[in-house]
Design a protein around this motif. Structure first.
Motif, PDB file in Angstrom:
ATOM      1  N   ALA A  51       0.710  -1.124  -0.169  1.00  0.00           N
ATOM      2  CA  ALA A  51      -0.177  -0.131  -0.040  1.00  0.00           C
ATOM      3  C   ALA A  51       0.862   1.178  -0.010  1.00  0.00           C
ATOM      4  O   ALA A  51       0.371   2.404  -0.589  1.00  0.00           O
ATOM      5  N   SER A  52       1.949   1.165   0.764  1.00  0.00           N
ATOM      6  CA  SER A  52       2.836   2.357   0.732  1.00  0.00           C
ATOM      7  C   SER A  52       3.341   3.044  -0.707  1.00  0.00           C
ATOM      8  O   SER A  52       3.527   4.209  -0.648  1.00  0.00           O
ATOM      9  N   ALA A  53       3.301   2.228  -1.592  1.00  0.00           N
ATOM     10  CA  ALA A  53       3.529   2.882  -2.970  1.00  0.00           C
ATOM     11  C   ALA A  53       2.580   3.740  -3.606  1.00  0.00           C
ATOM     12  O   ALA A  53       2.663   3.948  -4.812  1.00  0.00           O
ATOM     13  N   GLN A  54       1.419   3.435  -2.950  1.00  0.00           N
ATOM     14  CA  GLN A  54       0.145   4.056  -3.795  1.00  0.00           C
ATOM     15  C   GLN A  54      -0.016   5.382  -3.317  1.00  0.00           C
ATOM     16  O   GLN A  54      -0.322   5.895  -2.193  1.00  0.00           O
ATOM     17  N   ALA A  55       0.016   6.533  -4.284  1.00  0.00           N
ATOM     18  CA  ALA A  55      -0.091   7.875  -3.967  1.00  0.00           C
ATOM     19  C   ALA A  55      -1.659   8.406  -3.434  1.00  0.00           C
ATOM     20  O   ALA A  55      -1.684   9.233  -3.076  1.00  0.00           O
ATOM     21  N   ALA A  56      -2.432   7.363  -3.659  1.00  0.00           N
ATOM     22  CA  ALA A  56      -3.873   7.832  -3.345  1.00  0.00           C
ATOM     23  C   ALA A  56      -3.839   7.494  -1.751  1.00  0.00           C
ATOM     24  O   ALA A  56      -5.015   7.894  -1.081  1.00  0.00           O
ATOM     25  N   LEU A  57      -2.972   7.045  -1.207  1.00  0.00           N
ATOM     26  CA  LEU A  57      -3.327   6.724   0.296  1.00  0.00           C
ATOM     27  C   LEU A  57      -1.932   7.630   0.987  1.00  0.00           C
ATOM     28  O   LEU A  57      -0.734   7.411   0.785  1.00  0.00           O
ATOM     29  N   ARG A  58      -2.616   8.380   2.136  1.00  0.00           N
ATOM     30  CA  ARG A  58      -1.643   9.087   3.126  1.00  0.00           C
ATOM     31  C   ARG A  58      -2.007   8.874   4.402  1.00  0.00           C
ATOM     32  O   ARG A  58      -3.159   8.121   4.854  1.00  0.00           O
ATOM     33  N   PHE A  59      -1.198   9.241   5.465  1.00  0.00           N
ATOM     34  CA  PHE A  59      -1.403   9.205   6.798  1.00  0.00           C
ATOM     35  C   PHE A  59      -1.800  10.612   7.375  1.00  0.00           C
ATOM     36  O   PHE A  59      -1.011  11.552   7.125  1.00  0.00           O
ATOM     37  N   HIS A  60      -2.739  10.611   8.339  1.00  0.00           N
ATOM     38  CA  HIS A  60      -2.646  11.867   9.268  1.00  0.00           C
ATOM     39  C   HIS A  60      -2.430  11.386  10.575  1.00  0.00           C
ATOM     40  O   HIS A  60      -3.367  10.690  11.216  1.00  0.00           O
ATOM     41  N   PRO A  61      -1.538  11.902  11.422  1.00  0.00           N
ATOM     42  CA  PRO A  61      -1.267  11.516  12.789  1.00  0.00           C
ATOM     43  C   PRO A  61      -2.349  11.824  13.856  1.00  0.00           C
ATOM     44  O   PRO A  61      -2.506  11.411  14.951  1.00  0.00           O
ATOM     45  N   SER A  62      -3.257  12.963  13.469  1.00  0.00           N
ATOM     46  CA  SER A  62      -4.191  13.579  14.468  1.00  0.00           C
ATOM     47  C   SER A  62      -5.130  14.268  13.671  1.00  0.00           C
ATOM     48  O   SER A  62      -5.473  15.321  13.576  1.00  0.00           O
ATOM     49  N   CYS A  63      -6.344  13.371  13.099  1.00  0.00           N
ATOM     50  CA  CYS A  63      -7.364  13.820  12.320  1.00  0.00           C
ATOM     51  C   CYS A  63      -8.325  14.063  13.138  1.00  0.00           C
ATOM     52  O   CYS A  63      -8.889  12.933  13.799  1.00  0.00           O
ATOM     53  N   PHE A 113      -6.210   2.788  -7.983  1.00  0.00           N
ATOM     54  CA  PHE A 113      -4.670   2.104  -7.656  1.00  0.00           C
ATOM     55  C   PHE A 113      -4.377   1.790  -8.938  1.00  0.00           C
ATOM     56  O   PHE A 113      -5.145   1.031  -9.684  1.00  0.00           O
ATOM     57  N   GLY A 114      -2.937   1.994  -9.335  1.00  0.00           N
ATOM     58  CA  GLY A 114      -2.339   1.381 -10.807  1.00  0.00           C
ATOM     59  C   GLY A 114      -2.960   1.926 -11.861  1.00  0.00           C
ATOM     60  O   GLY A 114      -2.859   1.209 -12.923  1.00  0.00           O
ATOM     61  N   PHE A 115      -3.776   3.098 -11.936  1.00  0.00           N
ATOM     62  CA  PHE A 115      -4.240   3.757 -13.202  1.00  0.00           C
ATOM     63  C   PHE A 115      -3.222   4.386 -13.752  1.00  0.00           C
ATOM     64  O   PHE A 115      -2.135   5.158 -13.162  1.00  0.00           O
ATOM     65  N   PRO A 116      -3.110   4.316 -15.328  1.00  0.00           N
ATOM     66  CA  PRO A 116      -1.809   4.982 -15.946  1.00  0.00           C
ATOM     67  C   PRO A 116      -1.930   6.516 -15.851  1.00  0.00           C
ATOM     68  O   PRO A 116      -3.309   6.957 -15.806  1.00  0.00           O
ATOM     69  N   VAL A 117      -1.191   7.242 -15.841  1.00  0.00           N
ATOM     70  CA  VAL A 117      -1.122   8.596 -16.006  1.00  0.00           C
ATOM     71  C   VAL A 117      -1.963   9.209 -17.130  1.00  0.00           C
ATOM     72  O   VAL A 117      -2.909  10.262 -17.149  1.00  0.00           O
ATOM     73  N   HIS A 118      -1.630   8.607 -18.273  1.00  0.00           N
ATOM     74  CA  HIS A 118      -2.185   8.841 -19.759  1.00  0.00           C
ATOM     75  C   HIS A 118      -2.849   7.704 -20.303  1.00  0.00           C
ATOM     76  O   HIS A 118      -2.210   6.679 -20.112  1.00  0.00           O
ATOM     77  N   GLY A 119      -3.699   7.877 -21.262  1.00  0.00           N
ATOM     78  CA  GLY A 119      -4.124   6.946 -22.165  1.00  0.00           C
ATOM     79  C   GLY A 119      -5.251   5.968 -21.781  1.00  0.00           C
ATOM     80  O   GLY A 119      -5.793   6.051 -20.420  1.00  0.00           O
ATOM     81  N   PRO A 120      -5.764   5.180 -22.557  1.00  0.00           N
ATOM     82  CA  PRO A 120      -7.040   4.260 -22.067  1.00  0.00           C
ATOM     83  C   PRO A 120      -6.749   3.277 -21.078  1.00  0.00           C
ATOM     84  O   PRO A 120      -5.504   2.944 -20.685  1.00  0.00           O
ATOM     85  N   VAL A 121      -7.746   2.786 -20.337  1.00  0.00           N
ATOM     86  CA  VAL A 121      -7.708   1.854 -19.429  1.00  0.00           C
ATOM     87  C   VAL A 121      -8.502   0.593 -19.813  1.00  0.00           C
ATOM     88  O   VAL A 121      -9.983   0.512 -19.310  1.00  0.00           O
ATOM     89  N   PRO A 122      -8.262  -0.240 -20.873  1.00  0.00           N
ATOM     90  CA  PRO A 122      -9.055  -1.302 -21.508  1.00  0.00           C
ATOM     91  C   PRO A 122      -9.777  -2.146 -20.486  1.00  0.00           C
ATOM     92  O   PRO A 122     -10.765  -2.848 -20.318  1.00  0.00           O
ATOM     93  N   VAL A 123      -9.051  -2.661 -19.295  1.00  0.00           N
ATOM     94  CA  VAL A 123      -9.497  -3.428 -18.424  1.00  0.00           C
ATOM     95  C   VAL A 123      -9.196  -3.111 -16.970  1.00  0.00           C
ATOM     96  O   VAL A 123      -7.970  -2.671 -16.663  1.00  0.00           O
ATOM     97  N   LEU A 124     -10.161  -3.234 -15.995  1.00  0.00           N
ATOM     98  CA  LEU A 124      -9.955  -2.826 -14.603  1.00  0.00           C
ATOM     99  C   LEU A 124     -10.913  -3.442 -13.856  1.00  0.00           C
ATOM    100  O   LEU A 124     -12.004  -4.304 -14.211  1.00  0.00           O
ATOM    101  N   ALA A 125     -10.752  -3.417 -12.510  1.00  0.00           N
ATOM    102  CA  ALA A 125     -11.793  -3.877 -11.376  1.00  0.00           C
ATOM    103  C   ALA A 125     -12.231  -2.741 -10.539  1.00  0.00           C
ATOM    104  O   ALA A 125     -11.495  -1.947 -10.281  1.00  0.00           O
ATOM    105  N   ALA A 126     -13.518  -3.117 -10.162  1.00  0.00           N
ATOM    106  CA  ALA A 126     -14.120  -1.953  -9.299  1.00  0.00           C
ATOM    107  C   ALA A 126     -14.832  -2.869  -7.930  1.00  0.00           C
ATOM    108  O   ALA A 126     -15.462  -3.683  -8.455  1.00  0.00           O
TER     109      ALA A 126
END
Length: 345
Positions: A149-161, A223-236
């Motif tokens: 998970a730590s490699a995913q830019a969509a996830l972060r941590f707040h120490p006192s939310c 998670f894992g979406f390309p920066v540019h271009g189409p996404v022909p296959v994915l999971a939701a």
């Protein structure tokens, strides 16, 4: 009603107590409170005057940010509307709530400042958070079998939310896993917060430790979406951890966590999508999410394919059955070309 300046003055008289509560990772050094930043990180960049004519004034030497203790409360709690900031300050000072009459607070005459859009508040909170690697949130996910998970830019941590009990109105702050909700263009429209126990014992012991903020409809944590271009296959999928569990064993397949059944059914697929795997929880609500999204995908000319967990959800499969068995179960459910591409031989 206490004005902004009156509240700031009251807070400044007990500046050290304010710092100990909202910047608990810091320490006193002479006449200053020293801490890393407004996210309550350890360090020495931010300093607060505790005594003298500048009591309550603070500066972050690294960013140039500065202000009084009301500003500090706003930033550390992730608040935007001044009314919420004032309410939090009054709660800390044990002051009674003001009468609901017009005021001149925060430079606005005749009414309280307008509430900014929730999406703006969400973006502010996400950018105030810190990278996930090595944090309590990273350890929480690793305990649940999610080690990448730590490699995913969509996830972060707040120490006192900031957390407010919606029933009692009581307020507190807890560490939190912060996930960015984005639209198809990658713009942050919301966040999902999972409040955590300070001692690393799972989620925080609050009534509802998971909450979303902002615009979720049609959007998702990606998670894992390309920066540019189409996404022909994915999971939701529906839940954040269930979707991350799939991503753990299929890191090459783009994934989207819609967060609720309703939002899964309303998920907007990216351009170029040809096949979308729907991963819903194994209950009646999950089946409704599958049916709703399947109808929409078919109308768009996209092939919906359902993948099912063996137990309650994919995180339970990952933790209790293990990644190898989860991988093999998915191999039997993916279309052969996708099984080869995303799971290998």
């Amino acid at each position: 009603m206490s004005s902004a300046s009156e509240l700031a003055d009251r807070l400044a008289r007990i500046a050290e107590a304010v710092c100990r509560h909202y910047l608990s990772a810091g320490r006193r050094a002479g006449n200053y409170w020293i801490v890393g930043d407004l996210a309550n990180s350890k360090g020495r960049s931010l300093y607060v005057h505790l005594t003298g004519p500048r009591a309550g004034k603070w500066t972050d030497a690294a960013t140039g940010q500065h202000g009084n203790l009301l500003d500090l409360i706003r930033e550390t709690c992730g608040l935007v509307n001044f009314r919420d900031v004032a309410d939090e300050a009054r709660h800390f000072l044990s002051l009674p709530k003001p009468d609901p009459v017009a005021s001149k607070e925060d430079g606005h005459t005749g009414s309280a400042p307008p509430n900014r859009p929730a999406a703006e508040r969400a973006r502010r909170l996400f950018h105030m958070s810190q990278p996930l690697a090595g944090t309590l949130a990273d350890r929480y996910l690793r305990q649940r079998g999610i080690v990448n998970a730590s490699a995913q830019a969509a996830l972060r941590f707040h120490p006192s939310c900031y957390y407010r009990d919606l029933l009692t109105g009581s307020r507190a702050s807890h560490p939190a896993l912060i996930a960015a909700v984005t639209d198809a263009a990658g713009t942050i429209t919301g966040v999902h917060r999972t409040w955590l126990d300070q001692n690393g014992d799972g989620k925080a012991r609050v009534k509802d430790p998971r909450r979303a903020l902002g615009i979720l409809l049609g959007n998702a944590v990606r998670f894992g979406f390309p920066v540019h271009g189409p996404v022909p296959v994915l999971a939701a999928g529906e839940g954040l951890e269930s979707t991350l569990s799939l991503f753990q064993v299929m890191p090459a397949m783009p994934m989207a966590a819609a967060l609720t059944v309703t939002h899964l059914a309303a998920f907007v697929p990216p351009p170029g999508c040809q096949r979308l795997y729907i991963a819903a929880d194994a209950d009646a609500a999950g089946r409704r999410g599958i049916e709703g999204l399947s109808r929409r995908l078919q109308a768009l000319g996209i092939l919906p394919l359902v993948i099912a967990s063996e137990l309650g959800d994919f995180n339970e499969d990952l933790r209790r059955l293990g990644p190898d068995r989860l991988t093999e179960a998915l191999r039997q459910q993916l279309a052969p070309p996708d099984a080869m591409t995303f799971l290998g031989a």
